[in-house]
Design a protein around this motif. Sequence first.
Motif, PDB file in Angstrom:
ATOM      1  N   ASN A   3      38.392  49.555  66.226  1.00 21.35           N
ATOM      2  CA  ASN A   3      38.746  48.324  66.922  1.00 21.35           C
ATOM      3  C   ASN A   3      38.160  48.332  68.328  1.00 21.35           C
ATOM      4  N   LYS A   4      37.821  47.152  68.818  1.00 26.90           N
ATOM      5  CA  LYS A   4      37.272  47.025  70.163  1.00 26.90           C
ATOM      6  C   LYS A   4      37.946  45.856  70.871  1.00 26.90           C
ATOM      7  N   TRP A  26      40.718  53.140  70.588  1.00 30.18           N
ATOM      8  CA  TRP A  26      39.973  51.886  70.609  1.00 30.18           C
ATOM      9  C   TRP A  26      38.809  51.983  71.597  1.00 30.18           C
ATOM     10  N   GLY A  66      30.735  43.712  68.359  1.00 31.32           N
ATOM     11  CA  GLY A  66      31.742  44.560  67.724  1.00 31.32           C
ATOM     12  C   GLY A  66      33.165  44.290  68.145  1.00 31.32           C
ATOM     13  N   THR A  68      36.842  43.048  68.237  1.00 31.76           N
ATOM     14  CA  THR A  68      37.844  42.631  67.260  1.00 31.76           C
ATOM     15  C   THR A  68      39.021  41.914  67.914  1.00 31.76           C
ATOM     16  N   HIS A  69      39.226  42.155  69.221  1.00 29.97           N
ATOM     17  CA  HIS A  69      40.345  41.584  69.950  1.00 29.97           C
ATOM     18  C   HIS A  69      39.885  41.207  71.358  1.00 29.97           C
ATOM     19  N   THR A  98      39.680  36.559  64.600  1.00 28.66           N
ATOM     20  CA  THR A  98      39.705  37.453  65.771  1.00 28.66           C
ATOM     21  C   THR A  98      40.944  37.167  66.619  1.00 28.66           C
ATOM     22  N   TRP A  99      41.664  38.228  66.961  1.00 23.12           N
ATOM     23  CA  TRP A  99      42.880  38.107  67.780  1.00 23.12           C
ATOM     24  C   TRP A  99      42.487  37.821  69.228  1.00 23.12           C
TER      25      TRP A  99
END
Length: 300
Positions: A3-4, A26, A66, A68-69, A98-99
């Motif tokens: 996760n990034k 992360w 990349g 993800t959040h 995507t959060w």
Amino acid sequence: MTNKLFCFGLGFSARLVADQLREDGWKIAGTTRSADKARLLATQGIEPFVFGDDQPVDDIRSALDGVTHVLVSAPPGADGDPVIRHHGADLAALPEGTWIGYLSTTGVYGDRNGGEVTEEDDLLPSGKRGRRRVAAEKAWFDLGRRHGLCVHSFRLAGIYGPGRNALETVRSGRARRIVKPGQVFSRIHVEDIAQTVLASIRKPDCGAVYNVCDDDAAPPQDVIAYACGLLGVDPPAEEDFATAKLSPMAASFYEDNKRVSNARIKDELGVTLRYPDYRAGLMALLDGILAKIDAEQEIV
């Protein structure tokens, strides 16, 4: 896949979220306003980018690679939300779902004459800053709906924590006890902001809004008096708000009087506040303040 998290604005609250996720493995990237601070972030394991109201991220494609959040703490200005203005199209290209977390404020509710507000209440901001926040929230949710992004808003009460609290105010000699009858403010410790955001990341609910505050909306003069008691000093004399000399900015904080409900973060995210009121929060910060005082006395 690792996760990034990308933070637009690695400030007091967002930085704590970022640090906790980095400890969990992360990847973390984010923005700051100066090249010097960017270099410092790089030494701390964070991929840095410079960003400001009039300065978009130079290599936004690399910045968001990349990701993800996304956590947004940059405040809106006269021209609206700077992140959406400069990079809305870039964020729209992120993968569906995507959060995204937007750090807003309980100022969006305006004045309720001491009454309680929940996330379901109308937004009736009193001043310019509150109106800008309402517009920014709408812009973020609109972006999410149009492009399938999982947007959340966290409406934060008055933030305090290490280096930024009533104990520090008393110690610096800047404390005042301004009394406006019936006035209360909601507050939140920065660690409880972080745990709420992290709970949302673990349990996303696209389009959700969360009030983030403690259990005890309290008069500001009571908080100062309690801090003075912890430090063993006499509290400053009370001043009547009607006659107190305050800057326009300081006076504006007294425009809104409300009690903010935090039931949703408990019921839906399972948050148990580490600091349910200002007493618990200040007591936890006391040792750090006393250590500072001891160190200063040794230098003298």
